[in-house]
Every structure is written in C-alpha cells, then in structure tokens.
Design an enzyme around this catalytic site. Structure first.
Site, short mmCIF file in Angstrom:
data_model
loop_
_atom_site.label_atom_id
_atom_site.label_comp_id
_atom_site.label_asym_id
_atom_site.label_seq_id
_atom_site.Cartn_x
_atom_site.Cartn_y
_atom_site.Cartn_z
N CYS A 1 -34.25 1.29 -33.20
CA CYS A 1 -33.13 2.21 -32.94
C CYS A 1 -31.96 1.47 -32.29
O CYS A 1 -30.86 2.00 -32.27
CB CYS A 1 -33.59 3.39 -32.11
SG CYS A 1 -34.38 2.88 -30.61
N TRP B 1 -43.29 5.24 -35.05
CA TRP B 1 -44.05 4.25 -35.82
C TRP B 1 -43.44 2.85 -35.74
O TRP B 1 -44.09 1.88 -36.14
CB TRP B 1 -44.15 4.68 -37.30
CG TRP B 1 -42.84 5.04 -37.93
CD1 TRP B 1 -42.36 6.30 -38.14
CD2 TRP B 1 -41.83 4.15 -38.43
NE1 TRP B 1 -41.13 6.25 -38.72
CE2 TRP B 1 -40.77 4.95 -38.91
CE3 TRP B 1 -41.70 2.76 -38.51
CZ2 TRP B 1 -39.61 4.41 -39.47
CZ3 TRP B 1 -40.56 2.22 -39.07
CH2 TRP B 1 -39.53 3.03 -39.54
N GLU C 1 -27.47 6.11 -39.54
CA GLU C 1 -28.37 5.01 -39.19
C GLU C 1 -29.18 4.63 -40.44
O GLU C 1 -29.95 5.45 -40.96
CB GLU C 1 -29.30 5.53 -38.08
CG GLU C 1 -30.12 4.50 -37.41
CD GLU C 1 -30.97 5.10 -36.28
OE1 GLU C 1 -31.29 6.31 -36.32
OE2 GLU C 1 -31.32 4.34 -35.36
N LYS D 1 -49.25 11.55 -28.37
CA LYS D 1 -49.41 11.70 -29.83
C LYS D 1 -48.65 10.57 -30.52
O LYS D 1 -47.43 10.56 -30.57
CB LYS D 1 -48.86 13.04 -30.32
CG LYS D 1 -49.30 13.29 -31.77
CD LYS D 1 -48.32 14.08 -32.58
CE LYS D 1 -47.22 13.34 -33.25
NZ LYS D 1 -47.51 12.43 -34.34
N PRO D 2 -49.38 9.59 -31.08
CA PRO D 2 -48.70 8.52 -31.81
C PRO D 2 -48.26 9.01 -33.19
O PRO D 2 -48.76 10.02 -33.69
CB PRO D 2 -49.78 7.44 -31.94
CG PRO D 2 -51.08 8.17 -31.85
CD PRO D 2 -50.84 9.42 -31.03
N ALA D 3 -47.35 8.26 -33.81
CA ALA D 3 -46.87 8.61 -35.14
C ALA D 3 -48.03 8.60 -36.14
O ALA D 3 -48.94 7.78 -36.04
CB ALA D 3 -45.80 7.62 -35.58
N GLU E 1 -35.45 9.49 -26.35
CA GLU E 1 -34.86 8.22 -26.79
C GLU E 1 -34.71 8.35 -28.30
O GLU E 1 -35.68 8.25 -29.04
CB GLU E 1 -35.81 7.09 -26.36
CG GLU E 1 -35.12 5.77 -26.22
CD GLU E 1 -35.22 5.01 -27.51
OE1 GLU E 1 -34.28 5.16 -28.32
OE2 GLU E 1 -36.21 4.32 -27.71
N LEU E 2 -33.47 8.64 -28.73
CA LEU E 2 -33.25 9.08 -30.11
C LEU E 2 -32.50 8.02 -30.92
O LEU E 2 -32.44 6.86 -30.55
CB LEU E 2 -32.51 10.42 -30.08
CG LEU E 2 -33.17 11.49 -29.20
CD1 LEU E 2 -32.36 12.78 -29.17
CD2 LEU E 2 -34.61 11.79 -29.66
C1 SIN Z 1 -36.98 1.55 -30.48
O1 SIN Z 1 -36.48 1.15 -31.52
O2 SIN Z 1 -37.30 2.73 -30.34
C2 SIN Z 1 -37.27 0.64 -29.32
C3 SIN Z 1 -36.60 -0.65 -29.47
C4 SIN Z 1 -36.95 -1.65 -28.41
O3 SIN Z 1 -37.57 -1.35 -27.37
O4 SIN Z 1 -36.57 -2.80 -28.63
#
Ligand code: SIN
Length: 501
Positions: free
Chosen positions: A298, A165, A395, A189-191, A264-265
């Site tokens: 992230c 999201w 996080e 599948k989007p959030a 990508e976590l």
């Molecule tokens: C993400 O937070 O999953 C992607 C961040 C970005 O591409 O800048």
C-alpha cells in the site's frame, strides 16, 4: 502456461508449522460444519493446503474465548507479557526459513523478500515486548489544592484484527504484538488467500506460552467473520489493513457499537523527483518502491512525478533498469518480481496500461501479461502519462510504473495532493529547504526523503485522508490499544502541608 512444480517440491519440510485448523481458546479446531477452503500457490495455481471455512458462530466462540482470557492476561505484569512476546520473537527467528517458504508458497513474493518479512514480523514482537514496560500513567496539576488528577492507561479489551494478503506474516504481529503487550486479547482473521503464515505464527505463539484465548486465529468467510467482529459489543477495537472500500464498510458496521477503529487503507503514493536530485539514486529507489513485492504494497509508488529537466534521463535510465528485472516464481533463485496474487490483480494492471495507452501514454518496457503465464505481469514503465489516466488516479497494486512530468514545485505538490488517499510519498531533492517545504505541504502520513523505503517497526505507520485512521508500529502504535481513564481525587490536603497528628 503456469508450470506445475515437481512432485518433490512440496511443503513437507515446513510440516511442523503447517496447520489445517484454527486456534480458538488454545485448541486447534475445524469449522463447526467441517467445511474447508483451498489455499493455492499463485505461481502455479496448485492447491497447497485446505483450512477451515469458519463463519459467524466460530467467530463468536473466539470472541468469548478472548473475553474470558482478558482478566488474567491484563492482570499479568508488563514484564510477564513482555517475556512471552520475546520468546515468540525468538521462535519466529529460529523458524525463519520455514516461515519464509510457507509465505512464498501461499503469497508468491520472492524468498528474499519473504525472509525479510519474517524478520520484520519478529521485529514488532521484540519492539512491543520492550514497549509493554513503557506504558505509563500521568499526574496532571489539579484545579484545587485539595485534589489531584491521575491518568491511567488501561488495555482497551478484546480486539479484532483483520489482516491482508500482501504481508501475511508482518501484519499479524504489527497488530497482535501491541495488543498483547498492552494487555488486550485478540481475535485475528487473516486474508483468505494467505492463512498459512498466520496459523504457523499462531502455533509459535502457543509454543511461546501465550495462554488459551489470548490469541485466537480464525480463517474463513470474510464477510461473516468481519461482520461478527464489527457487531460484537465485546470487541472494543477493530484493527484492519486492506482496501479503502472494505475499510469504509467495516467502519459502517462498527458504528452501532461505537467501536474504536484503526484502519490502514489504500494509498496512491507520489514519487517526486526535483531537478537537483541524484538521478541514479532516484532510479534505484524508484525500482525498490515500485517493484518490491510486484507493486503490491500500500506504500508502493503509484505516480512518478519528475521535473521536466530530468524527465528524459530519468525515464530512460528507469526503463533500462526495469527491463533487467527477473520475473518468476518466488522460490527460484535470482527472481525480483513474483506473480500477482490473483487474476483480478492481473486484470487491473492490464486495464490501467490499456487505459493509459488509449489516452496517449507510451510503453517504454513491459506492458502486458508475462510469457510465464498465470498471474505474472511484465514489469512496466509508461511515459507521457497525464493526471486524468486511471493509472494515476487509482491504486494499480501491480508492477506498472507511470511517469508524468511537472514544471514547478507548486505544480508538483498540487499534483501529489490531488488524491483522496494520503498514505505515503517519496521526495528526491538535495535542497534541504525544499525538502522541508515539500514534506510539510504533502497531505500524507509518511514521507521518504531520498529513499524508496519506509517501513520499520520503530516508526508510526499510517495515513491521512481516506488512507486510514491511527498508527501502527512505534510507541504511538500501542496507544491504539489503550484507553485513558482519569481519576479525580478530592478531599486531600494542600501540597506541602505537613500532617499535625
Ligand atoms: C502494507 O502494504 O500494508 C504494509 C507495507 C509495509 O509495512 O511495508
């Protein structure tokens, strides 16, 4: 108190792109049982749309559509696939303002950031349109004179893409663009929180000429859709962006079908400020890295580590600068920090602050829910932070900046690497030798040197340790969607031997 918007402030202008159905096999359709779920505006809590609550059966139908579309799509020339992606990019840019408004309403980020995200979204289409034509095979020296070894790169097949999201638009094309460029077909599948951007982007893809079944977008029940994608033998790659916790679960569900994973976590990015750094530049970059999208990326900094010599100056300047950030609804002019996505996000930010304060940290600015109410949280700077505090170990995913100090380069690197995550890190120094030493020692997939910004379509985005597997973006990103097949050809003549007949 959250303030409701005025009656006139609707998404009416965006209607040509708003969808209340899902795209399966080129058709817009609802859930088999007609159920829907509400999409809300995180700035007000108002319901802004309803979309289908799909589940296992509809996911299987989407996978079948993607399977059926695969032979024809992968047989197209790279140039033909590239032309479709380029048209899709052009349509995204043509509708940039509409898409940005939809994104802000369902997600909350300031409009300026949403506009930036739509440009970022289109950039993956443009980049991978060009990359489609650069997928090449190889000829490898063989072990006998009569043989040759040829390597082919072929599309992996049907791919499942599960997107988060926090970047409702860009993560769609960061996955779908290389997939389609490589000749794969996709089920996306989007959030649940942010399906409208994905559906609008899918409609533009349809208008750009993506054939039925090549791109399917389904919304609904995350556990059952995720499980159906993971368990299907027809899906050969699962590409997921989201939390490490969910990534681990999906990886386990993919094990029985030995599916390739691109994950990508979560991250826990350190931001290291050495004594030779430019303090002003470091503060500006710190604000960008921490408060972009309310700290909900992230790659955003989670732990500031500042050398003792600069610690007092850095924390004072940083707190003063953060105190000037404007909090508000993303579509209000001049807003820097929007709402958090939901009440859980708000509770986590508050818990991290409370835990740090209980263990002796000092709140320099902010520190709690914002007076705007709802899920707005005050941009916060904490000093006197120690590595044991939750704000350093987990996080936060919110606008809370925790600043700790260090004495030596070794200590800084050890603190930075003291995490099971390894996505991004930021380093501020003007000493080139130190920059190399520290970058090579950091256990992460991406390092920003004297910058608080990393994300660009031409670079390989991804992490090490529990931050994930594989890379997205750049020429490495398309490799995730390709399989190598080697061809050992025997019974040939020696090189250079001329035919005598
Ligand atoms: C993400 O937070 O999953 C992607 C961040 C970005 O591409 O800048």
């Amino acid at each position: 108190m959250k303030t409701p918007r005025s009656d006139t402030d609707t998404l009416e202008d965006e209607e040509p792109l708003l969808q209340d159905a899902c795209l399966v096999d080129g058709e817009w359709r609802g859930a088999d049982d007609g159920r829907t779920f509400a999409v809300t505006d995180p700035a007000t809590g108002e319901v802004i749309a309803s979309v289908p609550l799909m589940s296992t059966g509809e996911t299987e139908a989407a996978i079948r559509a993607a399977e059926a579309a695969l032979p024809a799509w992968s047989a197209r020339t790279a140039k033909e696939r590239a032309a479709v992606l380029s048209r899709w990019a052009a349509l995204l840019l043509e509708h940039r303002e509409r898409l940005a408004r939809i994104l802000t309403r369902e997600q909350g980020k300031p409009l300026a950031e949403a506009r930036g995200e739509i440009a970022y979204t289109a950039s993956f289409l443009t980049f991978f349109a060009a990359e489609a034509e650069r997928v090449r095979g190889e000829v490898i020296p063989a072990s006998t004179r009569e043989s040759r070894i040829v390597v082919l790169r072929q599309p992996i097949g049907v791919v499942g893409c599960v997107t988060p999201w926090n970047f409702p638009a860009a993560m769609i094309t960061r996955k779908a663009a290389p997939a389609l460029a490589a000749g794969c077909t996709a089920v996306v599948k989007p959030a649940e929180q942010t399906p409208l951007s994905a559906l609008a982007i899918a409609e533009l893809g349809r208008q750009a000429g993506i054939p039925p079944g090549v791109l399917n977008v389904i919304t609904g029940d995350a556990p059952s859709i995720g499980r159906a994608l993971c368990e299907s033998p027809a899906v050969r790659l699962l590409s997921f962006t989201g939390s490490t916790e969910v990534g681990r679960l999906l990886a386990a569900q993919c094990a029985p079908t030995v599916k390739k994973l691109s994950l990508e976590l979560g991250g826990n990015a350190p931001f290291l400020v050495f004594p030779d750094a430019d303090p002003e530049a470091a503060v500006e970059a710190a604000v960008l890295s921490k408060f972009r999208h309310s700290g909900q990326t992230c790659v955003c900094t989670n732990r500031f580590l500042v050398h003792d010599d600069l610690y007092p100056e850095f924390t004072e300047r940083f707190a003063e600068r953060v105190g000037r950030l404007t909090v508000g609804s993303g579509d209000e002019p001049g807003v820097d920090v929007g709402p958090l996505i939901d009440a859980d996000g708000l509770a986590k930010a508050a818990d991290h602050v409370a835990d740090a304060v209980a263990q002796g940290a000092e709140v320099m600015v902010g520190g709690g829910p914002h007076r705007a109410g709802g899920t707005f949280f005050e941009p916060t700077v904490l000093r006197g932070v120690t590595p044991a505090m939750r704000v350093m170990r987990e996080e936060t995913f919110g606008p809370v900046a925790a600043v700790a100090s260090f004495h030596t380069e070794r200590e800084a690197v050890d603190l930075a690497n003291d995490s099971r995550s390894g996505l991004a890190a930021y380093v501020f120094t003007r000493d080139l030798a130190r920059a190399w030493r520290v970058t090579e020692a950091l256990e992460v997939g991406m390092v920003g040197l004297n910058t608080g910004f990393l994300s660009v379509e031409t670079a390989p985005f991804g992490g090490v340790k529990e931050s994930g597997l594989g890379r997205e973006g750049s020429h490495h990103g398309i490799e995730e969607f390709l399989e190598l097949k080697f061809w050992h050809i025997g019974g040939l003549s020696s090189p250079g031997a001329a035919a005598t007949s």
